[in-house]
Design an enzyme around this catalytic site. Structure first.
Site, PDB file in Angstrom:
ATOM      1  N   SER A 160      46.828  35.727  29.652  1.00  0.00           N
ATOM      2  CA  SER A 160      45.488  35.190  29.442  1.00  0.00           C
ATOM      3  C   SER A 160      45.464  34.352  28.162  1.00  0.00           C
ATOM      4  CB  SER A 160      44.465  36.320  29.416  1.00  0.00           C
ATOM      5  OG  SER A 160      43.162  35.802  29.544  1.00  0.00           O
ATOM      6  N   ASP A 203      42.523  35.121  40.652  1.00  0.00           N
ATOM      7  CA  ASP A 203      42.246  35.499  39.254  1.00  0.00           C
ATOM      8  C   ASP A 203      40.827  35.071  38.883  1.00  0.00           C
ATOM      9  OD1 ASP A 203      42.108  35.694  36.451  1.00  0.00           O
ATOM     10  OD2 ASP A 203      44.221  35.199  36.219  1.00  0.00           O
ATOM     11  N   HIS A 251      43.720  39.777  37.465  1.00  0.00           N
ATOM     12  CA  HIS A 251      44.057  39.045  36.242  1.00  0.00           C
ATOM     13  C   HIS A 251      45.299  39.674  35.636  1.00  0.00           C
ATOM     14  CE1 HIS A 251      43.236  36.521  32.809  1.00  0.00           C
ATOM     15  NE2 HIS A 251      43.117  37.559  31.993  1.00  0.00           N
TER      16      HIS A 251
END
Length: 525
Positions: A236, A464, A494
């Protein structure tokens, strides 16, 4: 008050339901140390001097409240403190301490080196997160020392401190999707209160918690750990950090994996709109699965427009009348939105979301959705917050140059509502979080061009919610020809690697352990 990219959300939830990282906040001693001096009074710490420091690895204590509630990790984990310049432009100036953790490679004879992890946020404590997720990286721990850290401004690394726990409760429960002039004024006042607390408690470090400075910290870690090249696993926001590192130090890139990628080409407004669309897509996928598995018992009915309408009706009801919980706290509209979003980070928590929606819609109580929301913001059962929210805002606001007014948001609201009736308004109003921030932002968007770097694995997942798969395509392209290698996982959630998908795990492991670069455009399902 909005957490913009919750990089560790899937992991905290799948590991707590689980723990996150925005601190028992309040007045604290300065985390900045003056420049060391020699007996003659001249500066003794220099960039080269800091690179030559030796780490004193010791048994790890339990995480602090600012890092995340939990117990001390097992005896095979070691912790140390690294000194880094507060301002990398002044390497002989004041320093800050960066908290590190490691688990030594199990096969010492075939050890490759250190593999550094950043779990996103921005604001997630690597010191608290890596031991909790280590089982996912057992194959990598065979030949790598697994290493993580609290980035500057996070947890035990000069952690940014803003509101105290009681004030955080009030701020997070307040109306973050205002629909009247008075409600807009109240949100502006809440943002101003949060900003003032950050400046009052952490003003000395706020200018220096930017991603470029964190990337320079990464290179200092690489040198102190004794690695010729950086091996890195970023998730991320950690992909943005990795991309910026590759831009600054292309010749030092070893084997880098960027998983669940922040799109480096988008400004905050575009990113927020993309997230609203991504969470709506994940919500639609959740509702389809719920309908298939639960039939008439599914709280969102047939899903699609019907399910979205049921959820927005719940949110409208909560705006007028928050729901009680057994804790004595109330579930507000804002807390319900963040609770729903939290559960969408991982397919493992979809059953929890179904239970929470059923509880709220049929029983009129909000315990499960509130627990999900608490996990999103790093609130433990004792009411203590990690410093995730404080660090998240501080890092995002010093990184991004854009500042948005109430009028800007109101003009964009129809587009955001179209993208997602559930998440759109919340994402849109989050754009005002940096308005009035005491430190100017540094860039319009991060530069991740890395000509001359070794191939970098860029992983995106089609379902995601937080970092839509298009971000991986953009990152691979921006890294440059022959550098960005795009791998796509057809799935949900995710954090692709941590889903345990055999194809993706084999692809990433072969790259990190053997240096096998997959074909650009590889797809796993």
């Amino acid at each position: 008050m909005h957490t913009v990219v919750r990089g560790a959300g899937a992991f905290g939830l799948a590991a707590l339901l689980l723990a996150a990282t925005a601190g028992c906040q309040g007045e604290a001693r300065s985390a900045v140390e003056p420049a060391p001096t020699s007996p003659a009074g001249s500066p003794a710490a220099s960039a080269s001097g800091l690179a030559a420091q030796r780490l004193d690895w010791k048994a790890c204590p339990a995480p602090s409240p600012a890092q995340g509630d939990g117990t001390a990790p097992a005896s095979d984990w070691q912790c140390a403190t690294l000194k880094a310049p507060l301002d990398h432009g002044k390497p002989d100036g004041p320093t800050i301490d960066l908290a590190l953790i490691r688990s030594r490679a199990k096969d010492e004879k075939h050890r490759i080196g250190s593999l550094l992890f950043n779990f996103g946020g921005p604001g997630a404590s690597g010191v608290a997160t890596l031991p909790a997720l280590a089982a996912d990286y057992t194959s990598l721990n065979s030949r790598y020392d697994l290493v993580s850290f609290d980035p500057r401004g996070v947890g035990a690394s000069a952690g940014v401190s803003c509101l105290d726990d009681k004030a955080m409760d009030a701020t997070l429960a307040a109306d973050n999707t205002p629909e009247t002039p008075d409600a807009v004024k109240a949100l502006d006042a809440s943002n101003a209160q949060f900003t003032a607390a950050c400046e009052r408690n952490s003003g000395q470090v706020l200018p220096y918690v930017d991603t470029e400075s964190a990337a320079r910290d990464l290179d200092l870690m690489r040198q102190v750990l004794g690695d010729q090249k950086l091996s890195y696993f970023g998730i991320s926001y950690g992909t943005q950090l990795g991309g910026v590192y590759a831009h600054l130090f292309p010749q030092e890139v070893g084997r880098l994996v960027l998983d669940s990628v922040v799109d480096p080409t988008k400004d905050p407004q575009q990113a927020a709109l993309g997230q609203a669309q991504g969470f709506q897509l994940a919500l639609d996928d959740f509702m389809k699965t719920c309908t298939t598995q639960e039939a008439a018992a599914c709280p969102t009915g047939a899903g699609g427009a019907e399910g979205t309408a049921a959820i927005t009706a719940l949110l409208q009801k909560l705006e007028q009348s928050p729901m009680p919980t057994t804790s004595g706290r109330q579930l507000t509209e804002t807390l319900a939105v963040t609770g729903i979003a939290a559960a969408l980070y991982s397919q493992e928590t979809w059953p929890v979301l179904a239970a929470g929606l059923t509880e709220a819609m049929q029983q009129g109580t909000g315990d499960t959705l509130l627990q999900l929301s608490d996990s999103m913001f790093g609130r433990d059962p004792q009411g203590r917050y990690t410093n995730l929210s404080a660090a998240n805002r501080a890092i995002n606001c010093v990184d991004a140059r854009q500042r948005y007014s109430d009028q800007d948001v109101e003009q964009q609201l129809p587009q955001f509502r179209t993208a997602s009736p559930v998440f759109g308004p919340y994402s849109a109003w989050g754009l005002t979080s940096c308005t009035g921030w005491p430190v100017p932002g540094k860039t319009d968007h991060p530069d991740v061009s890395a000509a001359g770097a070794a191939p970098i694995l860029v992983v995106g997942t089609t379902g995601d919610p937080a970092t839509p798969v298009e971000g991986a395509h953009a990152m691979a392209q921006q890294l440059g020809p022959g550098v960005g290698v795009n791998v796509t996982l057809q799935g949900e959630g995710h954090g692709g690697y941590d889903t345990g998908n055999p194809c993706l795990k084999q692809t990433v492991d072969a790259y990190l352990l053997d240096g096998t670069v997959p074909a650009d455009g590889t797809t796993c399902s």
